[in-house]
Design a protein around this motif. Structure first.
Motif, PDB file in Angstrom:
ATOM      1  N   LYS A  12       0.792  -1.363  -0.089  1.00  0.00           N
ATOM      2  CA  LYS A  12       0.092  -0.063   0.091  1.00  0.00           C
ATOM      3  C   LYS A  12       0.847   1.234   0.022  1.00  0.00           C
ATOM      4  CE  LYS A  12      -4.391  -1.388   2.354  1.00  0.00           C
ATOM      5  NZ  LYS A  12      -5.293  -0.975   3.452  1.00  0.00           N
ATOM      6  N   ASN A  15      -0.086   3.625   3.093  1.00  0.00           N
ATOM      7  CA  ASN A  15      -0.145   3.141   4.277  1.00  0.00           C
ATOM      8  C   ASN A  15       1.289   3.159   5.127  1.00  0.00           C
ATOM      9  OD1 ASN A  15      -0.411   0.630   6.265  1.00  0.00           O
ATOM     10  ND2 ASN A  15      -2.388   1.041   5.989  1.00  0.00           N
ATOM     11  N   GLY A  67      -3.644  -5.456   2.592  1.00  0.00           N
ATOM     12  CA  GLY A  67      -4.743  -6.300   2.791  1.00  0.00           C
ATOM     13  C   GLY A  67      -5.030  -7.034   1.556  1.00  0.00           C
ATOM     14  N   ASP A  68      -6.434  -7.519   1.161  1.00  0.00           N
ATOM     15  CA  ASP A  68      -6.632  -8.268   0.161  1.00  0.00           C
ATOM     16  C   ASP A  68      -6.663  -7.577  -0.967  1.00  0.00           C
ATOM     17  OD1 ASP A  68      -6.970 -10.395   1.611  1.00  0.00           O
ATOM     18  OD2 ASP A  68      -9.197 -10.350   1.959  1.00  0.00           O
ATOM     19  N   ASN A  88      -0.526  -9.645   5.576  1.00  0.00           N
ATOM     20  CA  ASN A  88      -1.604  -8.926   5.995  1.00  0.00           C
ATOM     21  C   ASN A  88      -1.168  -7.724   6.901  1.00  0.00           C
ATOM     22  OD1 ASN A  88      -3.977  -7.604   6.300  1.00  0.00           O
ATOM     23  ND2 ASN A  88      -4.908  -9.242   7.442  1.00  0.00           N
ATOM     24  N   GLY A  91      -4.259  -4.198   6.777  1.00  0.00           N
ATOM     25  CA  GLY A  91      -5.606  -4.474   5.836  1.00  0.00           C
ATOM     26  C   GLY A  91      -6.636  -4.750   7.027  1.00  0.00           C
ATOM     27  N   HIS A  92      -7.687  -5.493   6.620  1.00  0.00           N
ATOM     28  CA  HIS A  92      -8.545  -5.754   7.385  1.00  0.00           C
ATOM     29  C   HIS A  92      -8.744  -7.439   7.655  1.00  0.00           C
ATOM     30  CE1 HIS A  92     -10.198  -1.772   7.296  1.00  0.00           C
ATOM     31  NE2 HIS A  92     -10.208  -2.021   6.147  1.00  0.00           N
ATOM     32  N   ARG A  93      -9.671  -7.963   7.260  1.00  0.00           N
ATOM     33  CA  ARG A  93      -9.580  -9.529   7.513  1.00  0.00           C
ATOM     34  C   ARG A  93      -8.445 -10.276   6.998  1.00  0.00           C
ATOM     35  NH1 ARG A  93     -16.180 -10.897   6.556  1.00  0.00           N
ATOM     36  NH2 ARG A  93     -16.646 -10.449   8.798  1.00  0.00           N
ATOM     37  N   GLY A  94      -8.040  -9.985   5.563  1.00  0.00           N
ATOM     38  CA  GLY A  94      -6.905 -10.745   5.081  1.00  0.00           C
ATOM     39  C   GLY A  94      -7.289 -11.970   4.612  1.00  0.00           C
ATOM     40  N   SER A  97      -4.601 -13.830   3.042  1.00  0.00           N
ATOM     41  CA  SER A  97      -3.327 -13.594   3.503  1.00  0.00           C
ATOM     42  C   SER A  97      -2.931 -15.122   4.151  1.00  0.00           C
ATOM     43  CB  SER A  97      -3.293 -12.505   4.669  1.00  0.00           C
ATOM     44  OG  SER A  97      -3.441 -11.431   4.060  1.00  0.00           O
ATOM     45  N   TYR A 100       0.919 -12.629   8.869  1.00  0.00           N
ATOM     46  CA  TYR A 100       0.381 -11.381   9.666  1.00  0.00           C
ATOM     47  C   TYR A 100       1.807 -10.910  10.188  1.00  0.00           C
ATOM     48  CZ  TYR A 100      -4.236 -13.035   8.783  1.00  0.00           C
ATOM     49  OH  TYR A 100      -5.534 -13.504   8.119  1.00  0.00           O
ATOM     50  N   LYS A 267     -11.116 -16.834   9.098  1.00  0.00           N
ATOM     51  CA  LYS A 267     -11.089 -15.640   8.890  1.00  0.00           C
ATOM     52  C   LYS A 267     -12.475 -14.813   8.651  1.00  0.00           C
ATOM     53  CE  LYS A 267      -6.468 -16.190   6.876  1.00  0.00           C
ATOM     54  NZ  LYS A 267      -5.600 -15.987   5.502  1.00  0.00           N
TER      55      LYS A 267
END
Length: 270
Positions: A12, A15, A67-68, A88, A91-94, A97, A100, A267
């Motif tokens: 990203k 980010n 993230g995804d 991940n 990101g969010h849920r990933g 991924s 982590y 996830k």
């Protein structure tokens, strides 16, 4: 798994957390004698910048840090036969991924030491008129452009034709079954399957979701539509123009460290 000589990093761009992780990973790779490259236009401290068309010749592996969405974009950016590790960070849920932030260092050490295996997935591609659009790992969404009109959508598949008035249609891969398809009430499929899911959006007359073999699907709307690839790239399709959706010639490969069954379920919170 063969020895890794070079790794290209995509992250990203805005980010801070993901960019800091990229810098740290570049240092870890360098300390192990593995060259780290940032894919242009990204710039990462400690990495040489590499143009997209040079990636295949210089690296053995891609790291997608974010993230995804970052992972989906990376697969459209790089050659399809290069394996990718999805990390991940930020990101969010990933759901896509494998790694982590908290296990990043041990995971990368294991990969450099030769652990890991490849997890292959299918992609799909839409052709509108003569224009071949970018491949999709998750889904291709056709939806109405005029929110005040409900179009009639024709779907030709396996020698049959279905016509319904509806807001749109989603064609998902098993990988994308946890995306728009799930939000619309569709089934979650094992990601390694070879099939497609057709999920109607707000049909006037009840129409079920369909799970079909991987064959060409021809979709046509009576009104101007938007065609959206993996929720990231949008194209306009004029009324009455056929869109042909079929399996893309190149699938993708994830680098995995642990074998899991229905890896998506945990996830998703199940």
């Amino acid at each position: 798994m063969a020895k890794i000589r070079g790794v290209a990093i995509i992250t990203k761009r805005k980010n801070i957390e993901a960019k800091a992780a990229a810098t740290k990973i570049a240092g870890m790779l360098g300390a192990k004698g593995v060259r780290a490259f940032a894919v242009s236009p990204l710039k990462i401290r400690g990495c040489e910048t590499l143009e997209q068309d040079k990636v295949k010749d210089r690296v053995d592996l891609i790291f997608a840090i974010g993230g995804d969405g970052t992972t989906l974009k990376a697969f459209r950016t790089i050659p399809g036969d290069l394996p990718l590790l999805s990390i991940n960070v930020g990101g969010h849920r990933g759901i896509l991924s494998e790694v982590y932030a908290e296990n990043m260092e041990s995971a990368i050490k294991g990969i450099i030491d030769g652990r890991g295996f490849y997890d292959s997935r299918i992609r799909i591609q839409a052709v509108a008129g003569r224009a071949a659009l970018p491949p999709a790992l998750n889904e291709i969404l056709l939806t109405r452009a005029d929110l005040s009109r409900t179009p009639t959508i024709s779907i030709k598949l396996m020698g049959d034709e279905i016509k319904h008035r509806m807001d749109g249609i989603v064609v998902s891969t098993p990988t994308g079954s946890t995306g728009h398809n799930l939000s619309l009430g569709g089934p979650v499929l094992h990601e390694g399957m070879s099939c497609l899911i057709l999920t109607p959006i707000a049909p006037v007359n009840k129409m079920p979701q369909l799970v079909i073999p991987v064959e060409e699907i021809v979709v046509k709307s009576s009104h101007k539509s938007h065609l959206i690839i993996d929720g990231q790239e949008s194209f306009v399709v004029e009324a009455g123009r056929e869109v042909r959706i079929s399996q893309h010639a190149l699938g993708v490969k994830f680098l995995r460290l642990q074998k899991k069954g229905m890896r998506q379920l945990a996830k998703l919170g199940f």
